[in-house]
Motif scaffolding. Structure first.
Motif, short mmCIF file in Angstrom:
data_model
loop_
_atom_site.label_atom_id
_atom_site.label_comp_id
_atom_site.label_asym_id
_atom_site.label_seq_id
_atom_site.Cartn_x
_atom_site.Cartn_y
_atom_site.Cartn_z
N UNK A 26 0.85 -1.21 0.11
CA UNK A 26 0.07 0.02 -0.04
C UNK A 26 0.77 1.22 0.05
N UNK A 27 1.97 1.16 0.85
CA UNK A 27 2.85 2.43 0.86
C UNK A 27 3.65 2.56 -0.77
N UNK A 28 3.89 1.51 -1.17
CA UNK A 28 4.49 1.69 -2.58
C UNK A 28 3.51 2.22 -3.68
N UNK A 29 2.31 1.77 -3.37
CA UNK A 29 1.26 2.26 -4.34
C UNK A 29 0.92 3.87 -4.23
N UNK A 30 0.99 3.96 -2.79
CA UNK A 30 0.67 5.57 -2.28
C UNK A 30 1.98 6.31 -3.03
#
Length: 560
Positions: free
Chosen positions: A552-556
């Motif tokens: 999720x952090x990478x996608x953000x």
């Protein structure tokens, strides 16, 4: 070495592996006593115990040593990672640290140089009393100045004894460094013997030392090459003593031949040619007789063949050297190449090419032809202005070894001969197609056919071959990346096909790959004017993968 660090996080991850690298991040705060010198970094890392770590920067990369159990097994452990990361955190101050280390070293040197003889003697005695290993090494260095050859021999062989370092009869990696340090003192003592006028005594002792080390070399984990350096040092000490004392040529020849015909020869890499001045004519004749006898007894003895090869090269006997190797030709054509190279060096290029051509004809399909032999023949044909022969050989190689490299080499040769377009290229691709098999899934290896079409930039033909099943996932991804601006729908289908299996995986590498594929998919949707469809798909994916916080952090981070 410059002040700039020769490594980064990627190098630490490569050396340690993903698992140890991640663990090393958690030990960053446990690093203490960090010292950054010119090429060497030392520190203590508090873990289950306080572990000593040493990183060394070489021209060809970084190595690490740690006295934790995992590090002693030869691994670049989490403690090494932690020290590397600690240095990277203060990379801007590395030049200052190195300058300070150099200054401290210079201060120590200056201080020692200004001490009186009595002060230095007192300092050495103090350390000898506290360090028994140091005492043993210094006692040995002092021994050659004495008059007892038996005691010197006993001490030198004791330094080469592996038993105090061996567990279950084997010197493990963790103990090899300490053993190597001790064994190197034997080299110093032997060279001191020669330097103090006892070279004749040193000859016999170096031979005994070489034989002692060679007998146990295979029982030592010498991953760092420390013991190999000791072996090379003993060989150098033997040559030095021989050049100084000039022992009997025939006896010296016998010892050298015995050593070079034994299983121990690779330990020291002694070369007979280095002893030309010692052996003289009588010694070389003796060595030749011994080598010839060994070959008569066993024509397949590679050590005897190598010894005879050395002797014939020293004698400059080209025809005899060719006859030696012609008696046992390798099925790959490698021996034909060796002979061709010798003939060319002797100024006989026509004969050299004949041997190369013979090697190409006689090479057995399961073993050759050796690529170096192919290159040799092609280079000579090119020099002689025979491009058609270069094409012929490259074509034959492709039919035998259907690979991208063989295709590229044929293409280069045919373009030089101005005959690539038709029918040469078509026939080459047909050969690759015949060799390949359609792939039923992306998990199977790809084909040289698709590699060749991609290398040609013939993307339409590559897509056709991929559609027929000749491409694996990696090839399809390459094709999609190269053509998504022109064939976004085809590329998008590939991206979604590759995304599916990644949704069940965890770990940074999987998340990074998934993110890259999603970014590429978004690009295709934009080209197709279907970005709303991607938005819906991405929202569903994020909901299904919400427990994977790193993902999720990478996608953000990438605006997905």
């Amino acid at each position: 070495m410059s002040n700039a660090l020769g490594f980064g996080k990627d190098e630490l991850r490569r050396l340690a592996g993903a698992r140890s690298f991640e663990r090393g991040l958690g030990y960053l705060s446990c690093v203490s006593a960090l010292e950054i010198g010119e090429g060497t970094i030392t520190a203590t890392v508090d873990g289950t115990d306080a572990y000593e770590v040493e990183l060394t920067e070489h021209e060809d990369g970084l190595t690490g040593w740690c006295d934790c159990p995992y590090g002693q097994a030869g691994n670049f452990c989490k403690h090494c990672v932690a020290v590397g990361l600690a240095v990277l955190q203060q990379s801007e101050s590395v030049p200052k640290h190195r300058a300070a280390a150099a200054s401290r070293g210079q201060q120590l040197t200056t201080w020692l140089e200004t001490r009186s003889r009595d002060e230095l003697l007192s300092l050495v005695k103090e350390h000898i009393a506290a360090d028994h290993d140091l005492r043993r090494r210094l006692e040995l260095r002092a021994s050659p100045a004495g008059e007892d050859p038996g005691a010197v021999r006993e001490r030198i062989l004791a330094l080469l004894d592996t038993r105090p370092f061996a567990q279950y009869g084997y010197v493990e990696y963790a103990d090899a460094r300490a053993y190597g340090l001790q064994a190197s003192e034997a080299v110093s003592a032997l060279r001191t013997l020669t330097a103090t006028g006892r070279a004749t005594e040193a000859v016999g002792l170096t031979r005994a030392a070489i034989e002692a080390l060679a007998r146990t070399y295979d029982e030592i984990d010498d991953s760092d090459g420390i013991i190999g350096d000791v072996a090379a040092g003993l060989a150098a000490a033997h040559l030095e003593a021989c050049l100084m004392s000039r022992p009997d040529p025939e006896q010296t020849a016998d010892w050298l031949v015995n050593h070079l015909l034994s299983d121990l020869r690779h330990t020291t890499d002694i070369l007979l040619s280095a002893y030309t001045d010692v052996l003289k004519t009588t010694g070389l004749t003796r060595a030749h007789e011994r080598a010839a006898a060994a070959l008569r007894e066993n024509p397949k003895d590679w050590s005897a063949r190598d010894l005879m090869d050395q002797l014939l090269r020293m004698e400059g006997s080209v025809d005899a050297l060719i006859a030696l190797h012609a008696a046992d030709l390798a099925p790959s054509g490698a021996t034909h190449l060796l002979i061709a190279q010798e003939l060319e060096r002797a100024g006989r290029p026509a004969e050299a090419l004949e041997w190369a051509e013979s090697g190409l004809r006689e090479a057995e399909p399961d073993h050759g032809p050796d690529p170096r032999l192919v290159d040799f023949a092609c280079e000579r044909y090119a020099r002689a202005g025979r491009p058609a022969d270069v094409v012929r050989i490259r074509r034959e190689v492709l039919l035998h070894r259907r690979s991208l490299a063989a295709y590229q080499q044929l293409r280069t040769a045919a373009r030089t001969a101005d005959c690539w377009d038709e029918p040469e290229r078509t026939q080459a691709l047909d050969a690759l197609r015949t060799d390949a098999q359609p792939r039923k899934s992306l998990g199977h290896p790809g084909s040289a056919l698709v590699d060749a079409l991609l290398d040609d930039g013939d993307h339409d033909a590559a897509w056709a071959a991929a559609t027929e099943g000749y491409a694996d996932g990696s090839q399809r991804l390459t094709l999609a990346d190269r053509t998504r601006d022109h064939r976004p729908a085809d590329a998008l289908a590939v991206y979604y096909q590759l995304i599916g299996p990644l949704l069940t995986r965890t770990g940074d590498a999987a998340y990074e790959h998934l993110t890259e594929l999603l970014l590429s998919a978004r690009t295709c949707h934009r080209a197709l004017d279907t970005e709303d469809d991607f938005t819906i798909y991405l929202a569903a994916l994020r909901t299904a993968q919400k427990r994977k916080r790193k993902l999720t952090a990478m996608l953000d981070q990438h605006g997905l």
